[in-house]
Structures are given as structure tokens and as C-alpha cells.
Design a protein around this motif. Structure first.
Motif, PDB file in Angstrom:
ATOM      1  N   PRO A   1       0.837  -1.213   0.000  1.00  0.00           N
ATOM      2  CA  PRO A   1       0.000   0.000   0.000  1.00  0.00           C
ATOM      3  C   PRO A   1       0.868   1.259   0.000  1.00  0.00           C
ATOM      4  O   PRO A   1       1.891   1.329   0.685  1.00  0.00           O
ATOM      5  CB  PRO A   1      -0.803  -0.122   1.299  1.00  0.00           C
TER       6      PRO A   1
ATOM      7  N   ASP B   1      -7.133  -5.604  -3.275  1.00  0.00           N
ATOM      8  CA  ASP B   1      -6.321  -6.303  -2.294  1.00  0.00           C
ATOM      9  C   ASP B   1      -7.227  -7.254  -1.519  1.00  0.00           C
ATOM     10  O   ASP B   1      -8.096  -6.812  -0.758  1.00  0.00           O
ATOM     11  CB  ASP B   1      -5.667  -5.294  -1.338  1.00  0.00           C
TER      12      ASP B   1
ATOM     13  N   ALA C   1      -6.698  -9.044   1.062  1.00  0.00           N
ATOM     14  CA  ALA C   1      -6.577  -8.903   2.514  1.00  0.00           C
ATOM     15  C   ALA C   1      -7.393  -7.718   3.024  1.00  0.00           C
ATOM     16  O   ALA C   1      -8.007  -7.788   4.087  1.00  0.00           O
ATOM     17  CB  ALA C   1      -5.107  -8.736   2.907  1.00  0.00           C
ATOM     18  N   ALA C   2      -7.417  -6.622   2.261  1.00  0.00           N
ATOM     19  CA  ALA C   2      -8.174  -5.435   2.664  1.00  0.00           C
ATOM     20  C   ALA C   2      -9.637  -5.523   2.252  1.00  0.00           C
ATOM     21  O   ALA C   2     -10.487  -4.820   2.795  1.00  0.00           O
ATOM     22  CB  ALA C   2      -7.543  -4.182   2.070  1.00  0.00           C
TER      23      ALA C   2
ATOM     24  N   ARG D   1     -10.810  -4.564  -0.632  1.00  0.00           N
ATOM     25  CA  ARG D   1     -11.178  -3.398  -1.433  1.00  0.00           C
ATOM     26  C   ARG D   1      -9.998  -3.019  -2.332  1.00  0.00           C
ATOM     27  O   ARG D   1      -8.881  -3.539  -2.174  1.00  0.00           O
ATOM     28  CB  ARG D   1     -11.530  -2.218  -0.531  1.00  0.00           C
TER      29      ARG D   1
ATOM     30  N   VAL E   1      -7.007  -0.736  -3.491  1.00  0.00           N
ATOM     31  CA  VAL E   1      -6.081   0.134  -2.770  1.00  0.00           C
ATOM     32  C   VAL E   1      -5.067   0.711  -3.748  1.00  0.00           C
ATOM     33  O   VAL E   1      -4.842   0.172  -4.840  1.00  0.00           O
ATOM     34  CB  VAL E   1      -5.346  -0.627  -1.641  1.00  0.00           C
TER      35      VAL E   1
ATOM     36  N   CYS F   1      -1.381   1.007  -4.580  1.00  0.00           N
ATOM     37  CA  CYS F   1      -0.325   0.098  -4.125  1.00  0.00           C
ATOM     38  C   CYS F   1       0.687  -0.191  -5.232  1.00  0.00           C
ATOM     39  O   CYS F   1       0.469   0.104  -6.410  1.00  0.00           O
ATOM     40  CB  CYS F   1      -0.939  -1.221  -3.655  1.00  0.00           C
TER      41      CYS F   1
END
Length: 409
Positions: free
Chosen positions: A109, A123, A125-126, A128, A130, A132
Motif C-alpha cells: 500500500p 487487495d 486482505a483489505a 477493497r 487500494v 499500491c
């Protein structure tokens, strides 16, 4: 922390760290470059919290100009990172047998638009999209630990095509835009050329790559054994024995998605895996397996209709929902051997977590393409220097969690 107050344990290791630095970075032409490589490594090993260049310099030396010099060494000094990575590869291979080459994905990020290769990307993991950087690392899986030895950074097409952006980020003329699939293949090709050991199976998460089909075809045609997770929507067709003999019930030759085939797979003789570990109670994991062909993996040349084994994980309580779907060209291997390789992917994910928490994976603040590679090279070296003794110590004290596989009656 100055050189006089650094931890006693590290001071006792100084000669070894000196030798390690000389071996990996002895190719650097100037003594000051080799000295700053040593400083950066020591800083990564001893500095708590964020691993910014300023904090690394302050933790190792009291010199007021150290931060500027270290920044110059990382971001602007034109040294080649490939020889250091090849030497790191040899250093690890000399100390431990390699069980697999594992490809890990990393999202970095970023704020703003100036870091090399920055773009918008989803992403997982997020949950949404991002702002990055995005890259791949190749890890040596050692049976209980994974060590990164090579990296690639995705350079989106706008970055590759814009001479202003290229000049600002000091991107070499020979660096072009490559798809994620091409970067994965590039990592594997480089590893095959430089390894001093027998080729290990390639283990990778390709579940979000649209070109997973052609990529597994290319891996196979290059002579690599592989085990990769694939998008559930990838088109496959059943192959092999009739239903009731351990193969899927789908009609041979009829295209179906990998996810659907995995969920409707071997219902008569499924595998049941028992996940066992020192701190966890065993859990049952159902594995449905079958032989398939992948139309997207075929080159179109005569004799290229290859058969693969596809299997899917069905976790307790998940019903018919989809877990990861894996495919391999190692069709003659026992399922417990394949599931052992699946664990190598989890080891690399844990290594990425440790690199983030303890070794500054996401802390590089420079904007240059060489700077990113310099940081990733030194970070990988620091991780290996710390990890290999820890792995030997762990092996001496206890065994590893095993993945026991039983075929249901």
C-alpha cells in the motif's frame, strides 16, 4: 542504538555477519558500498518497529551523515542486485535441502502516485481496491520455513510507456511491462538457470490470475513439476477412469469449471486429511480429486493434450461451498505428498507476514525502481541470516506439524 550499545548477541555474531555481507555483496566495486550494505543488514536485524532508512542508520551509527549516505546507497547507487540474489540462493541451498519453489504475492500500500509502479488494485486482505505496488517473490521452502531469494515488481503499462515516469523512477530501458503471469514465469526461469540443486516443484497461488491456464501449460512444457491453485472459473474437462474408480463424474471431454468439477468430484472414495499440529486439535478436511485436461494450457501442437490432477478442499461446516482448487502435473504422486506441498504455500504466506512485521517489507520509502530492488534484496538477506539458525534450532528441539491423509472406507 549505536555500535557500542547494540545487543550483545548480535555483537557476538559480528564476524559471521561480516562474512555473510562479504559473500553476498563482495561484488560491489567500492568499499563504501560494501560497508553500507553491512550497515543496512545490521539495521534490519536490530531496529525495532518501522525500518525507514533514517531509523536504520540511527540504530547502527551515531554519524550525522549516515542517513543521507544510506539513502544514497539504497536509492541512487547503481549497483546490480542480481549477483547478491544468486549468492543468497547458493548460501541457502548449501545449508538446507529445498522442498519446493513457492511463489508469493505481495501488495505494498502506498500514499500518493509517485512510488514506482503504483496503481489501483484489489487487495484480498483489505477487501477493497487500494493504491499500491504489486509484486511476486520466489521463496525456497525448506520444510518448516520459507526464505525469499528473488523478486519482481509489476510495472503497469502507463508506467512502462511514460518516459517522464520512467526517468523519474530510474527505470532501465530493458525493463518493460509484463503481465503477472509473465513475471511468475520469469522468476521460475531465473531460478532454473541459477539453482545448484535439482529442480524442486513449483507451488503458487494463481487463483486470481486470468492467464492461469496458459501459465500452467508453459510450466509443464519447460519441464517443471508444479502444484498451483487456480481460479474456480477456469475451464477444464474430465479425463481418465469412469465414475466409481476414483475419478470425477463429469462426462470426459465436456468442459466444466474447475470449481464445479472439484465440488462434484470423487464422491465414492474421497480422501480425508487430518490437520495436526502441536497447538491445534486435529480437524478433518475432505479432498475431492480427479483427472482433468485444461484446454487453455494446450499449445495446439500435436501430442500436447496433457492430463492433470485437480483437487479441491472442503472444510468442515462449509457444505458444498468452494475452498481452494489445486491442479498439478504430478499425477502419479500420492495425495498426502501433494497436500504436503500445499502446506509450502502457507509457509510462504507466514514468511510474508514475518517480513512485514519484522524486516520492513512495506517500509521502503524511496521512489526508484533500483531502490525497491535494493531494499528487497537486503531485506531477503537479513531474513535468511536470521531464519536459517532458527530453523536448525527448531529441528533440533521438535518435529513439525504433519498432514496425515487417510482414504475413507
Amino acid at each position: 542504538m549505536t555500535a557500542h550499545t547494540r545487543p550483545r548477541a548480535l555483537a557476538a555474531m559480528d564476524t559471521t555477519l561480516d562474512d555473510f555481507t562479504e559473500r553476498l555483496f563482495g561484488h560491489l566495486p567500492r568499499a563504501d558500498q560494501r560497508r553500507w550494505a553491512r550497515v543496512y543488514l545490521q539495521g534490519l536485524l536490530t531496529t525495532p518497529g518501522k525500518k525507514s532508512v533514517r531509523r536504520l542508520a540511527a540504530s547502527v551509527t551515531a554519524s550525522p551523515t549516515a542517513s543521507q549516505s544510506l539513502q544514497q546507497f539504497i536509492n541512487a547507487s547503481p549497483w546490480d542486485w542480481d549477483p547478491a540474489r544468486r549468492e543468497l540462493l547458493r548460501w541457502v541451498e548449501e545449508r538446507h535441502p529445498v522442498h519446493a519453489w513457492t511463489i508469493g504475492q505481495a501488495v505494498f500500500p502506498k500514499r500518493g502516485e509517485h512510488s514506482v509502479g503504483v496503481h489501483r488494485r484489489f487487495d484480498p486482505a483489505a477487501g477493497r481496491a487500494v493504491n499500491c505496488q504489486f509484486g511476486f517473490g520466489l521463496f525456497l521452502s525448506l520444510g518448516g520455513m520459507s526464505v525469499p531469494v528473488d523478486w519482481r515488481l509489476l510495472l503497469p503499462e502507463p508506467w512502462a510507456a511514460d518516459p517522464v515516469l520512467r526517468g523519474r523512477a530510474r527505470i532501465s530501458p530493458d525493463v518493460a511491462h509484463r503481465t503477472p503471469e509473465a513475471l511468475v514465469l520469469e522468476l521460475v526461469d531465473a531460478m532454473a538457470v541459477h539453482t545448484s540443486s535439482a529442480h524442486a516443484p513449483v507451488v503458487a497461488d494463481l487463483s486470481r490470475l486470468s492467464g492461469a491456464g496458459p501459465l500452467i501449460g508453459l510450466l509443464g512444457r519447460r519441464g517443471h513439476d508444479f502444484l498451483v491453485s487456480i481460479p474456480p472459473a477456469l475451464a477444464v474437462s474430465a479425463a481418465g477412469a469412469a465414475p466409481g474408480r476414483g475419478e470425477p463424474a463429469g462426462a470426459p471431454g465436456r468442459e466444466i469449471t474447475a470449481g464445479d468439477l472439484a465440488r462434484s468430484g470423487n464422491t465414492r472414495h474421497p480422501y480425508t486429511a487430518l490437520l495436526a499440529g502441536p497447538a491445534a486439535r486435529p480437524q478433518r478436511l475432505r479432498i475431492d480429486s480427479g483427472l482433468v485436461r485444461v484446454p487453455g494450457a494446450e499449445s495446439g501442437a500435436p501430442g500436447t493434450r496433457r492430463t492433470y490432477r485437480l483437487f479441491g478442499e472442503r472444510h468442515p461446516g462449509a457444505g458444498h461451498g468452494g475452498g481452494p482448487v489445486w491442479i498439478t502435473n504430478m499425477t502419479g504422486h500420492r495425495m498426502d505428498d501433494l497436500l504436503h506441498l500445499v502446506r509450502q504455500s502457507a509457509e510462504s504466506a507466514r514468511a510474508l507476514g514475518s517480513l512485514t512485521e519484522d524486516f520492513g517489507l512495506l517500509d521502503f520509502e524511496g521512489r526508484s525502481f533500483p531502490g525497491w530492488h535494493h531494499h528487497m534484496t537486503l531485506m531477503s538477506a537479513a531474513y535468511a541470516y536470521r531464519a536459517l539458525p532458527a530453523l536448525r534450532d527448531r529441528q533440533g528441539r521438535q518435529g513439525y506439524p504433519v498432514l496425515e491423509v487417510r482414504q475413507s472406507a
